[in-house]
Write an enzyme that holds these catalytic residues in place. Structure first.
Site, PDB file in Angstrom:
ATOM      1  N   ARG A  91     -25.692  75.233  75.701  1.00  0.00           N
ATOM      2  CA  ARG A  91     -27.023  74.633  75.856  1.00  0.00           C
ATOM      3  C   ARG A  91     -26.978  73.346  76.671  1.00  0.00           C
ATOM      4  O   ARG A  91     -27.900  73.029  77.413  1.00  0.00           O
ATOM      5  CB  ARG A  91     -27.630  74.366  74.466  1.00  0.00           C
ATOM      6  CG  ARG A  91     -29.103  73.929  74.482  1.00  0.00           C
ATOM      7  CD  ARG A  91     -29.626  73.848  73.056  1.00  0.00           C
ATOM      8  NE  ARG A  91     -31.061  73.603  72.995  1.00  0.00           N
ATOM      9  CZ  ARG A  91     -31.637  72.469  72.594  1.00  0.00           C
ATOM     10  NH1 ARG A  91     -30.856  71.443  72.240  1.00  0.00           N
ATOM     11  NH2 ARG A  91     -32.946  72.330  72.559  1.00  0.00           N
ATOM     12  N   ILE A  95     -36.972  71.918  76.844  1.00  0.00           N
ATOM     13  CA  ILE A  95     -36.170  73.035  76.351  1.00  0.00           C
ATOM     14  C   ILE A  95     -36.440  73.131  74.852  1.00  0.00           C
ATOM     15  O   ILE A  95     -36.396  72.132  74.135  1.00  0.00           O
ATOM     16  CB  ILE A  95     -34.672  72.802  76.643  1.00  0.00           C
ATOM     17  CG1 ILE A  95     -33.813  73.965  76.139  1.00  0.00           C
ATOM     18  CG2 ILE A  95     -34.176  71.487  76.095  1.00  0.00           C
ATOM     19  CD1 ILE A  95     -32.350  73.847  76.557  1.00  0.00           C
ATOM     20  N   SER A  96     -36.775  74.311  74.373  1.00  0.00           N
ATOM     21  CA  SER A  96     -37.189  74.481  72.981  1.00  0.00           C
ATOM     22  C   SER A  96     -36.069  74.148  72.011  1.00  0.00           C
ATOM     23  O   SER A  96     -34.876  74.270  72.329  1.00  0.00           O
ATOM     24  CB  SER A  96     -37.661  75.915  72.745  1.00  0.00           C
ATOM     25  OG  SER A  96     -38.822  76.196  73.488  1.00  0.00           O
ATOM     26  N   ALA A  97     -36.451  73.745  70.810  1.00  0.00           N
ATOM     27  CA  ALA A  97     -35.482  73.437  69.762  1.00  0.00           C
ATOM     28  C   ALA A  97     -34.708  74.698  69.384  1.00  0.00           C
ATOM     29  O   ALA A  97     -35.264  75.799  69.355  1.00  0.00           O
ATOM     30  CB  ALA A  97     -36.207  72.872  68.544  1.00  0.00           C
ATOM     31  N   PRO A  98     -33.406  74.591  69.075  1.00  0.00           N
ATOM     32  CA  PRO A  98     -32.584  75.760  68.776  1.00  0.00           C
ATOM     33  C   PRO A  98     -33.121  76.650  67.660  1.00  0.00           C
ATOM     34  O   PRO A  98     -33.105  77.874  67.784  1.00  0.00           O
ATOM     35  CB  PRO A  98     -31.234  75.142  68.395  1.00  0.00           C
ATOM     36  CG  PRO A  98     -31.182  73.877  69.175  1.00  0.00           C
ATOM     37  CD  PRO A  98     -32.597  73.356  69.164  1.00  0.00           C
TER      38      PRO A  98
END
Length: 407
Positions: free
Chosen positions: A60, A86-89
């Site tokens: 990431r 970038i979206s949270a995991p």
């Protein structure tokens, strides 16, 4: 007007006041990635072993700028330019698990962003077709995915809500930006029997759905409350239900309305270490929320976003019913439970914050309220509450925000 994700600003605020600080030594990315998978994914309920393996193998940090790489393996959104994130995991893992990609699947993703979701999907399916409307992001993601050798990921710059007709039909479709309703081209391009994971709803009150195509129609299953971005300015402008920044208020303040079988309160999102309590007497209605945490520094929380225009509202009153049991400070001295309102300007830059609390020790139910000045630059706000790094038990009910006066 560009699409946005208000949550990233709140996550950066949380990161700056908790354990996600820039390390003195170079990060050990594999070690951080493994800890993220264990604590923030598997530890929060992700069970699919193939999905967890994809996260263990996906760098990431290679998909964000050098400036933010030290934050890459915390469960938070990260800016990637053009007012995007970038979206949270956990969000990516949860959506991927619900999508259930198989090795023979052709998957369409709407909203490439950094390419992270596509990178996660790459080892899980045959081909990934991903579309990004912001030209610079689309080409940047394409170069990054090629450099990292994700050969089965195909990137296109364009309007994702039109789909990719020349490559249709698709076994699965995943949408990482929020329309008010499902675009018809995506329904048309989904195979019979296929699955779609998509956030749908109003600007600040959305629900993540799993949809299955049966006899040409989508059958909906509610997954959980969420907050995602509209695809374009046109999509936002075309919404039939729009927020009223001159009359701010919180939805579902007593947590009585739950989203499907998730048992999570509607309109509240990024819920961590929270549960609904309906077996005890609630101060308001039939139930309340309870935050519990045994690990100092762990970010136990829940949030709601809303429109709030500082040109039209001078002051707000923030109020809540709260109760504590054995609450102790976390790793840092300021890690104690609060009900906090964070103000953001039109660029999603923080321009102020205030709070009720902090609370600690053991207390009975009490009614707390505070009148707060609204910064003139404010255009949006997030109400964030929880133990916020403290340990113990924190109960909350009837959280309200209202304008005291206007201009």
């Amino acid at each position: 007007m560009k699409r946005f994700q208000l949550a990233f600003a709140a996550f950066l605020w949380l990161a700056s006041s908790s354990i996600a600080q820039r390390p003195a030594a170079p990060p050990n990315y594999p070690e951080l990635r493994a800890a993220m998978v264990k604590d923030d994914l598997a530890g929060q309920g992700i069970k699919n072993e193939r999905v967890l393996k994809a996260f263990l193998d996906t760098p990431r940090h290679e998909l964000v700028s050098q400036k933010y790489r030290h934050l890459a393996y915390y469960d938070m959104s990260i800016p990637i330019g053009e007012s995007q994130t970038i979206s949270a995991p956990f969000v990516v893992a949860y959506m991927t698990e619900q999508l259930d990609p198989q090795p023979t699947d052709k998957v369409l993703e709407i909203g490439t962003g950094s390419g992270f979701q596509a990178a996660i999907l790459s080892p899980l399916c045959k081909d990934v077709y991903t579309i990004e409307i912001v030209e610079q992001l689309g080409y940047t993601a394409k170069r990054a995915l090629e450099r990292l050798k994700y050969k089965n990921v195909h990137v296109k710059v364009g309007d994702g809500f039109k789909g990719w007709p020349e490559e249709a039909p698709f076994d699965k479709i995943i949408v990482t930006c929020s329309p008010e309703k499902v675009p018809q081209p995506l329904i048309d391009q989904l195979k019979e029997g296929g699955r779609m994971v998509i956030p749908v709803g109003e600007r600040y009150e959305q629900v993540l759905y799993l949809m299955k195509k049966e006899k040409g129609e989508l059958k909906r299953e509610i997954l959980r409350p969420t907050l995602f971005v509209p695809m374009t300015g046109k999509a936002e402008d075309a919404r039939q239900v729009k927020p009223d920044p001159a009359h701010p208020k919180l939805a579902n303040p007593s947590f009585e309305e739950l989203a499907g079988e998730s048992n999570e309160p509607v309109a509240w999102y990024y819920q961590r270490q929270m549960q609904i309590v309906d077996k005890e007497t609630a101060p308001d209605g039939k139930q309340f929320v309870r935050f519990t945490n045994e690990t100092p520094g762990r970010q136990t929380r829940m949030m709601q976003g809303l429109a709030l225009d500082g040109r039209k509202v001078r002051k707000i009153e923030l109020s809540a019913r709260v109760r504590c049991k054995d609450v102790r400070v976390g790793v840092e001295r300021d890690q104690l439970p609060t009900v906090t309102v964070i103000f953001f300007d039109e660029n999603r830059t923080q321009v102020g914050l205030n709070w009720i609390g902090p609370f600690q020790a053991t207390t009975e139910w009490s009614s707390e309220k505070k009148t707060v000045d609204v910064p003139p630059l404010a255009r949006e706000a997030i109400v964030n509450m929880g133990l916020l790094g403290a340990t113990g038990q924190f109960d909350v009910d009837l959280v309200e925000l209202r304008a005291v006066d206007g201009k």
